[in-house]
Design a protein around this motif. Structure first.
Motif, PDB file in Angstrom:
ATOM      1  N   GLY A  58       0.820  -1.210   0.000  1.00  0.00           N
ATOM      2  CA  GLY A  58       0.000   0.000   0.000  1.00  0.00           C
ATOM      3  C   GLY A  58       0.854   1.259   0.000  1.00  0.00           C
ATOM      4  N   TYR A  59       1.913   1.233   0.808  1.00  0.00           N
ATOM      5  CA  TYR A  59       2.834   2.371   0.858  1.00  0.00           C
ATOM      6  C   TYR A  59       3.506   2.581  -0.495  1.00  0.00           C
ATOM      7  N   ARG A  60       3.984   1.492  -1.114  1.00  0.00           N
ATOM      8  CA  ARG A  60       4.640   1.604  -2.426  1.00  0.00           C
ATOM      9  C   ARG A  60       3.696   2.205  -3.463  1.00  0.00           C
ATOM     10  N   GLN A  61       2.459   1.740  -3.477  1.00  0.00           N
ATOM     11  CA  GLN A  61       1.488   2.264  -4.450  1.00  0.00           C
ATOM     12  C   GLN A  61       1.222   3.748  -4.204  1.00  0.00           C
ATOM     13  N   HIS A  62       1.056   4.115  -2.929  1.00  0.00           N
ATOM     14  CA  HIS A  62       0.813   5.516  -2.587  1.00  0.00           C
ATOM     15  C   HIS A  62       2.016   6.375  -2.964  1.00  0.00           C
ATOM     16  N   ALA A  63       3.213   5.922  -2.621  1.00  0.00           N
ATOM     17  CA  ALA A  63       4.434   6.680  -2.926  1.00  0.00           C
ATOM     18  C   ALA A  63       4.617   6.818  -4.431  1.00  0.00           C
ATOM     19  N   LYS A  64       4.353   5.748  -5.169  1.00  0.00           N
ATOM     20  CA  LYS A  64       4.502   5.787  -6.628  1.00  0.00           C
ATOM     21  C   LYS A  64       3.531   6.788  -7.248  1.00  0.00           C
ATOM     22  N   ALA A  65       2.286   6.790  -6.786  1.00  0.00           N
ATOM     23  CA  ALA A  65       1.282   7.719  -7.316  1.00  0.00           C
ATOM     24  C   ALA A  65       1.629   9.161  -6.968  1.00  0.00           C
ATOM     25  N   GLU A  66       2.051   9.385  -5.723  1.00  0.00           N
ATOM     26  CA  GLU A  66       2.405  10.740  -5.296  1.00  0.00           C
ATOM     27  C   GLU A  66       3.623  11.252  -6.069  1.00  0.00           C
ATOM     28  N   THR A  67       4.614  10.399  -6.224  1.00  0.00           N
ATOM     29  CA  THR A  67       5.823  10.768  -6.958  1.00  0.00           C
ATOM     30  C   THR A  67       5.511  11.036  -8.421  1.00  0.00           C
ATOM     31  N   ALA A  68       4.690  10.203  -9.027  1.00  0.00           N
ATOM     32  CA  ALA A  68       4.317  10.403 -10.432  1.00  0.00           C
ATOM     33  C   ALA A  68       3.639  11.755 -10.625  1.00  0.00           C
ATOM     34  N   ALA A  69       2.781  12.133  -9.687  1.00  0.00           N
ATOM     35  CA  ALA A  69       2.094  13.429  -9.787  1.00  0.00           C
ATOM     36  C   ALA A  69       3.086  14.581  -9.664  1.00  0.00           C
ATOM     37  N   VAL A  70       4.016  14.494  -8.733  1.00  0.00           N
ATOM     38  CA  VAL A  70       5.017  15.543  -8.535  1.00  0.00           C
ATOM     39  C   VAL A  70       5.906  15.673  -9.768  1.00  0.00           C
ATOM     40  N   LEU A  71       6.327  14.542 -10.321  1.00  0.00           N
ATOM     41  CA  LEU A  71       7.200  14.568 -11.495  1.00  0.00           C
ATOM     42  C   LEU A  71       6.449  15.013 -12.748  1.00  0.00           C
ATOM     43  N   ALA A  72       5.153  14.716 -12.837  1.00  0.00           N
ATOM     44  CA  ALA A  72       4.351  15.193 -13.966  1.00  0.00           C
ATOM     45  C   ALA A  72       4.267  16.716 -13.953  1.00  0.00           C
ATOM     46  N   VAL A  73       4.122  17.291 -12.765  1.00  0.00           N
ATOM     47  CA  VAL A  73       4.119  18.755 -12.640  1.00  0.00           C
ATOM     48  C   VAL A  73       5.459  19.313 -13.104  1.00  0.00           C
ATOM     49  N   ALA A  74       6.548  18.658 -12.718  1.00  0.00           N
ATOM     50  CA  ALA A  74       7.890  19.107 -13.127  1.00  0.00           C
ATOM     51  C   ALA A  74       8.021  19.086 -14.646  1.00  0.00           C
ATOM     52  N   GLU A  75       7.588  18.005 -15.271  1.00  0.00           N
ATOM     53  CA  GLU A  75       7.656  17.921 -16.739  1.00  0.00           C
ATOM     54  C   GLU A  75       6.812  18.998 -17.402  1.00  0.00           C
ATOM     55  N   SER A  76       5.640  19.237 -16.854  1.00  0.00           N
ATOM     56  CA  SER A  76       4.756  20.270 -17.395  1.00  0.00           C
ATOM     57  C   SER A  76       5.386  21.658 -17.279  1.00  0.00           C
ATOM     58  N   GLU A  77       5.964  21.942 -16.137  1.00  0.00           N
ATOM     59  CA  GLU A  77       6.605  23.245 -15.927  1.00  0.00           C
ATOM     60  C   GLU A  77       7.813  23.418 -16.852  1.00  0.00           C
ATOM     61  N   ALA A  78       8.576  22.354 -17.048  1.00  0.00           N
ATOM     62  CA  ALA A  78       9.725  22.424 -17.955  1.00  0.00           C
ATOM     63  C   ALA A  78       9.267  22.742 -19.377  1.00  0.00           C
ATOM     64  N   LYS A  79       8.171  22.116 -19.802  1.00  0.00           N
ATOM     65  CA  LYS A  79       7.602  22.429 -21.123  1.00  0.00           C
ATOM     66  C   LYS A  79       7.232  23.895 -21.203  1.00  0.00           C
TER      67      LYS A  79
END
Length: 145
Positions: A58-79
């Motif tokens: 459960g922790y891994r799934q939560h961490a993966k989802a949270e990290t993916a969201a944070v990194l998606a924001v980073a990619e969007s901002e870089a664009k």
């Protein structure tokens, strides 16, 4: 002067602000960025509320989802800034070591990071990740407050 920035983020408001400033700096320097997030592994004995309330999976799934969201924001901002951007997620108990190692492995010539993040009680007892990066890195470090 600088051509490749490593930008460690942890999802906190301060690290997001630092990331945006680093991306603006990279745009002005015609540099690329690598955005890194280091996730703490699951521990059976912990004071982290996220780990106390869940199972390892459960922790891994939560961490993966949270990290993916944070990194998606980073990619969007870089664009938005028009800069090349890679994103990296690593699991480790020693974020400062991973920051330094990733910067060296990826050929970064500057680490740009927030003055502090959200490391809780451990930051008070052991010192902040930023302080450790400043102390141990051979690569220049730019700290945003």
């Amino acid at each position: 002067m600088y051509s490749h920035l490593l930008v460690p983020i942890d999802g906190s408001a301060l690290s997001r602000t630092a990331m945006l400033s680093a991306m603006e700096f990279a745009r002005d320097a015609s540099a690329k960025v690598t955005v890194l997030t280091v996730v703490e592994p699951f521990h059976i004995f912990t004071v982290s509320s996220e780990q106390l309330e869940t199972t390892r999976e459960g922790y891994r799934q939560h961490a993966k989802a949270e990290t993916a969201a944070v990194l998606a924001v980073a990619e969007s901002e870089a664009k938005h800034f028009g800069i090349p951007c890679d994103v990296v997620q690593i699991e480790s108990d020693d974020p400062y070591r991973e920051i330094i190692r990733t910067a060296a492995q990826r050929g970064c010539d500057l680490i740009a990071m927030a003055s502090h993040g959200r490391r809780g009680v451990a930051a008070l007892v052991l010192g902040s990740v930023t302080t450790k990066v400043l102390t141990h890195s051979k690569i220049p470090v730019l700290v945003f407050r």
